[in-house]
Design a protein around this motif. Structure first.
Motif, PDB file in Angstrom:
ATOM      1  N   ARG A 126       0.812  -1.265  -0.067  1.00 44.78           N
ATOM      2  CA  ARG A 126       0.038  -0.102  -0.039  1.00 44.78           C
ATOM      3  C   ARG A 126       0.811   1.456   0.003  1.00 44.78           C
ATOM      4  O   ARG A 126       0.489   2.181  -0.835  1.00 44.78           O
ATOM      5  N   ALA A 127       1.996   1.220   0.808  1.00 47.33           N
ATOM      6  CA  ALA A 127       2.836   2.410   1.045  1.00 47.33           C
ATOM      7  C   ALA A 127       3.564   2.709  -0.364  1.00 47.33           C
ATOM      8  O   ALA A 127       3.377   3.893  -0.892  1.00 47.33           O
ATOM      9  N   GLU A 128       4.063   1.635  -1.080  1.00 52.04           N
ATOM     10  CA  GLU A 128       4.683   1.852  -2.399  1.00 52.04           C
ATOM     11  C   GLU A 128       3.738   2.297  -3.373  1.00 52.04           C
ATOM     12  O   GLU A 128       4.332   3.162  -4.313  1.00 52.04           O
ATOM     13  N   LEU A 129       2.570   1.656  -3.487  1.00 51.42           N
ATOM     14  CA  LEU A 129       1.623   1.992  -4.517  1.00 51.42           C
ATOM     15  C   LEU A 129       1.330   3.498  -4.379  1.00 51.42           C
ATOM     16  O   LEU A 129       1.019   4.337  -5.401  1.00 51.42           O
ATOM     17  N   ARG A 130       1.109   3.970  -3.175  1.00 53.11           N
ATOM     18  CA  ARG A 130       0.658   5.480  -2.862  1.00 53.11           C
ATOM     19  C   ARG A 130       1.912   6.277  -3.453  1.00 53.11           C
ATOM     20  O   ARG A 130       1.622   7.354  -3.801  1.00 53.11           O
ATOM     21  N   SER A 131       3.063   5.864  -3.100  1.00 50.08           N
ATOM     22  CA  SER A 131       4.306   6.700  -3.727  1.00 50.08           C
ATOM     23  C   SER A 131       4.606   6.691  -5.087  1.00 50.08           C
ATOM     24  O   SER A 131       4.627   7.762  -5.499  1.00 50.08           O
ATOM     25  N   VAL A 132       4.312   5.619  -5.645  1.00 43.05           N
ATOM     26  CA  VAL A 132       4.353   5.611  -7.148  1.00 43.05           C
ATOM     27  C   VAL A 132       3.147   6.344  -7.676  1.00 43.05           C
ATOM     28  O   VAL A 132       3.237   7.053  -8.774  1.00 43.05           O
ATOM     29  N   TYR A 133       2.025   6.175  -7.229  1.00 45.13           N
ATOM     30  CA  TYR A 133       1.005   6.733  -7.677  1.00 45.13           C
ATOM     31  C   TYR A 133       0.783   8.276  -7.358  1.00 45.13           C
ATOM     32  O   TYR A 133       0.563   9.056  -8.554  1.00 45.13           O
ATOM     33  N   GLY A 134       1.603   8.784  -6.391  1.00 45.98           N
ATOM     34  CA  GLY A 134       1.577  10.138  -6.191  1.00 45.98           C
ATOM     35  C   GLY A 134       2.661  10.754  -7.266  1.00 45.98           C
ATOM     36  O   GLY A 134       2.270  11.916  -7.808  1.00 45.98           O
ATOM     37  N   ALA A 135       3.603  10.016  -7.666  1.00 47.24           N
ATOM     38  CA  ALA A 135       4.505  10.512  -8.681  1.00 47.24           C
ATOM     39  C   ALA A 135       3.910  10.576 -10.101  1.00 47.24           C
ATOM     40  O   ALA A 135       3.999  11.479 -10.754  1.00 47.24           O
ATOM     41  N   MET A 136       2.876   9.454 -10.315  1.00 49.30           N
ATOM     42  CA  MET A 136       2.154   9.768 -11.425  1.00 49.30           C
ATOM     43  C   MET A 136       1.304  10.852 -11.718  1.00 49.30           C
ATOM     44  O   MET A 136       1.375  11.498 -12.756  1.00 49.30           O
ATOM     45  N   VAL A 137       0.683  11.069 -10.606  1.00 51.65           N
ATOM     46  CA  VAL A 137      -0.263  12.233 -10.555  1.00 51.65           C
ATOM     47  C   VAL A 137       0.520  13.646 -10.722  1.00 51.65           C
ATOM     48  O   VAL A 137       0.122  14.451 -11.767  1.00 51.65           O
ATOM     49  N   LYS A 138       1.849  13.553 -10.246  1.00 53.01           N
ATOM     50  CA  LYS A 138       2.243  14.856 -10.441  1.00 53.01           C
ATOM     51  C   LYS A 138       3.122  15.033 -11.881  1.00 53.01           C
ATOM     52  O   LYS A 138       3.173  16.109 -12.482  1.00 53.01           O
ATOM     53  N   GLU A 139       3.506  13.902 -12.510  1.00 52.34           N
ATOM     54  CA  GLU A 139       3.703  14.073 -13.865  1.00 52.34           C
ATOM     55  C   GLU A 139       2.867  14.222 -14.697  1.00 52.34           C
ATOM     56  O   GLU A 139       3.107  14.893 -15.835  1.00 52.34           O
ATOM     57  N   HIS A 140       1.716  13.917 -14.314  1.00 44.83           N
ATOM     58  CA  HIS A 140       0.447  14.215 -15.187  1.00 44.83           C
ATOM     59  C   HIS A 140      -0.671  14.728 -14.780  1.00 44.83           C
ATOM     60  O   HIS A 140      -1.671  14.339 -14.558  1.00 44.83           O
ATOM     61  N   PRO A 141      -0.646  16.151 -14.276  1.00 45.39           N
ATOM     62  CA  PRO A 141      -1.401  16.487 -13.655  1.00 45.39           C
ATOM     63  C   PRO A 141      -2.696  16.879 -14.364  1.00 45.39           C
ATOM     64  O   PRO A 141      -4.053  16.982 -13.632  1.00 45.39           O
ATOM     65  N   ALA A 142      -2.600  17.030 -15.707  1.00 49.19           N
ATOM     66  CA  ALA A 142      -3.868  17.156 -16.330  1.00 49.19           C
ATOM     67  C   ALA A 142      -4.665  16.225 -16.306  1.00 49.19           C
ATOM     68  O   ALA A 142      -5.932  16.427 -16.757  1.00 49.19           O
ATOM     69  N   ASP A 143      -4.376  14.977 -16.204  1.00 51.67           N
ATOM     70  CA  ASP A 143      -5.118  13.809 -16.225  1.00 51.67           C
ATOM     71  C   ASP A 143      -5.744  13.449 -14.658  1.00 51.67           C
ATOM     72  O   ASP A 143      -6.365  12.498 -14.502  1.00 51.67           O
ATOM     73  N   TYR A 144      -5.477  14.216 -13.865  1.00 52.00           N
ATOM     74  CA  TYR A 144      -5.878  13.870 -12.617  1.00 52.00           C
ATOM     75  C   TYR A 144      -6.374  15.285 -11.954  1.00 52.00           C
ATOM     76  O   TYR A 144      -5.647  15.971 -11.182  1.00 52.00           O
ATOM     77  N   SER A 145      -7.706  15.560 -12.052  1.00 48.67           N
ATOM     78  CA  SER A 145      -8.239  17.013 -11.649  1.00 48.67           C
ATOM     79  C   SER A 145      -8.166  16.844  -9.833  1.00 48.67           C
ATOM     80  O   SER A 145      -8.333  15.954  -9.454  1.00 48.67           O
ATOM     81  N   SER A 146      -7.981  18.139  -9.506  1.00 49.82           N
ATOM     82  CA  SER A 146      -7.778  18.287  -8.150  1.00 49.82           C
ATOM     83  C   SER A 146      -9.267  18.081  -7.434  1.00 49.82           C
ATOM     84  O   SER A 146      -9.360  17.560  -6.332  1.00 49.82           O
ATOM     85  N   LYS A 147     -10.228  18.689  -8.113  1.00 50.85           N
ATOM     86  CA  LYS A 147     -11.622  18.051  -7.685  1.00 50.85           C
ATOM     87  C   LYS A 147     -11.993  16.663  -7.606  1.00 50.85           C
ATOM     88  O   LYS A 147     -12.602  16.453  -6.475  1.00 50.85           O
ATOM     89  N   ALA A 148     -11.647  15.905  -8.497  1.00 46.91           N
ATOM     90  CA  ALA A 148     -11.763  14.815  -8.439  1.00 46.91           C
ATOM     91  C   ALA A 148     -11.073  13.913  -7.330  1.00 46.91           C
ATOM     92  O   ALA A 148     -11.746  12.865  -6.714  1.00 46.91           O
TER      93      ALA A 148
END
Length: 824
Positions: free
Chosen positions: A240-262
């Motif tokens: 879980r911890a590693e998934l959240r870490s990797v996922y957080g990096a994905m969101v930062k790298e592709h901000p247009a695909d992960y809206s803040s409201k969602a």
């Protein structure tokens, strides 16, 4: 040997009180049987290991967007690739995309719930075939041949375990998304598929949409569920911890695909926990209800044993005076309790067998594991354990006399005297029964109130006179225009049948196909969203002219679609919108001739849905086809002239018996296309009733538990009061001789019953509140009963207590004074 002798003496003693013994045995049988049956159900559905290899290493990974109400947003191919490349605590990933195929080539054409998977899916899931082979790495890639695996339940129920299905070729059609042929290569072992209604599993090449470039490259094109296996030495918390870490990096790298409201998030849980989540809450609550029934039964029986012990005080005192120790007397009572409880347990276990069969059908609405439930030796062990628990409780409830302290017991007197401690114990047991009954009654009242509200909710549709039939769109051998012409001709021919008022095409059947609803971002003339926020979402539906008339829904302003809409390419395409959309996007304005247009980024992956502005030609009353209790809904309706043709449902409004039309409609469709599936014909009224079946079953099951508990509790209250009256005969005679009126005795006895009931209601309310608060921290869908069910439950209990108290109260009021004064 001494205890064997105690059992013999106990048996002879119980033979002299057959009525009491039978009552105790039946009461315990009810409590033990219900608990044994429900524990068997809980064990089989929630606790029994899955057949998946090393299931404690298998996890389910979920992406969610709680900001927009999406609890399961699925994953896209680029997201899965990023996780595969960077997460090391998982040794392998398996992907599964839910697809609705129309399958031809194995008997009658039919719609099937299917999954499209990668080549390592079954290896990750740890499953094996019972026939043939499963999909493997050799079945990956665009050049691979299409292959299909049947789930065990689909194979057994549909094809009666016919082994000849292996090697047969089928055609899988997804409407406008294309079609492919595939070969049946195997049958999956008996297991719980995910989702549990999956019927076939195919490789990726069978879905043309999954092979498209947009599917492979589109990060926002999320339609795949993800599973993983923990790497050796890795724990779930580490994953879980590693998934959240990797996922957080994905969101930062592709901000247009992960809206803040969602507010996109990632989580993981054991697959066993996910597969049982749909049934966990209802079964654990059912188990708690059965435990309360067992408590009520034990309290009721304890009062009976107390009553018998008081009537045997002379016998027990003589035994004590002759040298019997307290241990010997207690052992004698334990022997009697064991005989009673063993008989109750035996009868309970026997009655549990049919109860398990009935409850399994009930639980199958929440988990298919219940369909494979088998009764094993655990049922016997549980029955024996409950019998021992009950026997120990009953043996140590009564207070025993000793040789040196008679506590006022007379050896010569045959009267019944109740000590203060005995009376208190009886009242405590009665109050406990009422408290437990109140908890069950309040829960059942809440469920019944909810069910009544669901059933009485106004849908806005003419559900009784509308027949819905699945006639899925099929693209094999047809151009899009030919598919459209097929539905037009079908509508024309069905309209000509006697009794048919209107026939129309729609994308989905209300409520039954709720999961198939498509919500997309859109905008409208004059609308601008704030920076960083998404556009609002609307449900997208494709319908034919006459759809609203067929469902009995009025068009509030403007007009319906007609044959000319969509044919003139030089004019603006047109849409009809729901009343809620008009109010939100065009407040205090006329929406007619304004424009709406789709803005969702996922549209570039979906063929046929145009993002050009569409002119509004009509506003219709809301049709909430997803919730059984209608809510304001934002919907945009496109004409099937414009397409694309997904789904495929015919709606027939008639003034005759709707089911009388099934045969002629089937004949019309089959005359036009012998391969066209025609399934699931039902009125909208019956569709809604089917969707409400789990709520109805919950109400029935918990209502039965509450009724049984209430009956036992009231018998207990009446028994306590009746025994109290019989022991106070002389007191009542003296009071009457001194001038008391019979009505005073009547009020007094009924008052005692009401006081016990009130104390039980208060205790039950406090206990229920604490338990509900505690449960809500573990089960997010747990709800507290509203004021109305609680008040109704309290009123029912108090009223029933008055009725139960009236019989001993009338007996007290009719006591003969002279007989009472001589009673000693």
């Amino acid at each position: 040997m001494s205890f064997i002798n105690d059992l013999k003496v106990a048996f002879r003693s119980l033979r002299r009180t057959k009525g009491l013994a039978l009552t105790v045995v039946l009461t315990l049988a009810l409590g033990i049987g219900a608990n044994s049956a429900i524990f068997t159900l809980v064990r089989g559905v929630l606790l029994k290991p899955l057949v998946n290899r090393d299931e404690d290493r298998l996890i389910y990974i979920r992406q969610s967007a709680p900001g927009v109400g999406d609890e399961n947003a699925n994953f896209s191919v680029p997201e899965i690739q990023d996780l595969r490349a960077n997460v090391k605590t998982l040794s392998a990933f398996g992907d599964f995309s839910t697809v609705g195929f129309t399958m031809m080539g194995l008997g009658q054409p039919r719609e099937v719930q299917a999954g499209v998977v990668g080549g390592n899916y079954f290896e990750v899931m740890g499953l094996h075939p019972v026939l043939g082979r499963l999909i493997g790495p050799q079945d990956d890639g665009p050049s691979a041949a299409g292959v299909v695996v049947l789930t065990y339940r689909f194979w057994t129920t549909t094809f009666k375990k016919d082994p000849s299905v292996i090697g047969k070729t089928v055609r899988l059609d997804v409407g406008v998304l294309g079609n492919r042929s595939a070969t049946v290569i195997g049958v999956l072992e008996p297991c719980v598929p995910y989702p549990q209604d999956t019927e076939i599993i195919a490789n990726v090449v069978t879905s043309p949409h999954h092979m498209s470039a947009t599917m492979v490259t589109g990060r926002v094109h999320r339609m795949t569920e993800l599973f993983g296996r923990l790497a050796p030495g890795a724990t779930l918390d580490q994953a879980r911890a590693e998934l959240r870490s990797v996922y957080g990096a994905m969101v930062k790298e592709h901000p247009a695909d992960y809206s803040s409201k969602a507010n996109f998030q990632i989580g993981a849980k054991l697959f066993h926990e996910e597969i049982t989540s749909g049934a966990r809450t209802v079964l654990l609550v059912l188990l708690a209800a059965s435990i309360l029934v067992f408590v009520i039964a034990c309290c009721n029986v304890a009062n009976l044993i107390l009553t018998r012990t008081v009537r045997r005080e002379g016998e027990l005192t003589i035994r004590a005076a002759l040298g019997a120790s307290t241990g010997a007397l207690r052992r004698m009572l334990l022997a009697e309790s064991l005989l009673l409880c063993s008989a109750g347990a035996a009868l309970g276990v026997v009655s549990a067998y049919p109860m398990v069969a009935i409850l399994a059908r009930y639980a199958s609405r929440f988990s298919v594991r219940a369909l494979d439930l088998t009764v094993d030796s655990s049922l016997l062990w549980l029955g024996a354990a409950l019998a021992i628990v009950a026997a120990v409780i009953l043996a140590f409830v009564p207070r025993l006399p000793s040789a040196d302290t008679s506590s006022g017991l007379s050896l010569a007197s045959g009267s019944v005297r109740i000590t203060g401690s005995t009376s208190r114990r009886q009242r405590v047991f009665a109050i406990t029964q009422i408290a437990a009954s109140f908890v069950l009654l309040a829960g059942a009242s809440m469920l019944i109130t909810t069910l009544i509200a669901l059933q009485n909710a106004r849908t806005g549709l003419d559900t009784r006179h509308v027949l819905a039939i699945n006639v899925p769109a099929m693209s094999y051998g047809k151009t899009p225009q030919q598919v459209l012409d097929f539905y037009k001709e079908s509508i024309r021919r069905v309209d000509a049948l006697p009794g048919v008022q209107k026939t129309a095409f729609g994308l989905m059947v209300p409520w039954r196909d709720a999961a198939a609803g498509v919500g997309l971002q859109f905008s409208a003339d004059g609308h601008a969203h704030a920076v960083g926020e998404e556009d609002p979402r609307a449900q997208w539906r494709v319908i034919s002219p006459g759809f609203f008339a067929a469902l009995g829904v009025p068009i509030l302003t403007g007009r319906d679609f007609n044959e000319l809409d969509g044919q003139n390419k030089d004019k603006d395409p047109v849409v009809i919108i729901s009343e809620t959309l008009a109010q939100r996007m065009f407040p205090n304005q006329d929406a007619i001739n304004r424009h709406v247009y789709w803005t969702d980024p996922v549209l570039k992956f979906v063929p046929g849905i145009s993002s050009v502005p569409h002119r509004i030609i009509g506003v219709t009353a809301d049709i909430d086809d997803q919730h059984v209790v209608p809510e304001p809904i934002v919907t945009i309706y496109s004409s099937f002239e414009e397409g694309p043709m997904f789904g495929g449902r015919l709606f027939i409004h008639t003034d005759v018996d709707p089911y009388s039309l099934v045969t002629p409609v089937t004949r019309i469709i089959r005359d036009m296309s012998v391969d066209q599936p025609i399934e699931h014909a039902a009125t909208l009224e019956d569709v809604r009733a089917e969707v409400l079946t789990p709520d109805r079953l919950n109400s029935l099951v918990f209502g039965v538990f509450a009724a049984v508990a209430l009956s036992i509790a009231l018998v207990g209250v009446a028994g306590v009061l009746a025994f109290s009256v019989s022991s106070r005969t002389r007191e009542f005679g003296i009071r009457l001789a001194l001038g008391s009126q019979p009505r005073d005795l009547l009020r007094g006895v009924i008052g005692e019953g009401v006081v016990m009931a009130a104390a039980g209601v208060l205790a039950g309310a406090a206990f229920g509140f604490v338990m509900a608060r505690l449960a809500s921290s573990y089960f997010l869908d747990m709800k507290m009963p509203g004021t109305f069910p609680v008040v109704v439950s309290a009123f029912v209990l108090l009223t029933a207590a008055v009725v139960a108290s009236s019989v001993p109260a009338v007996r007290a009021a009719r006591i003969d004074v002279m007989k009472a004064l001589r009673a000693e």
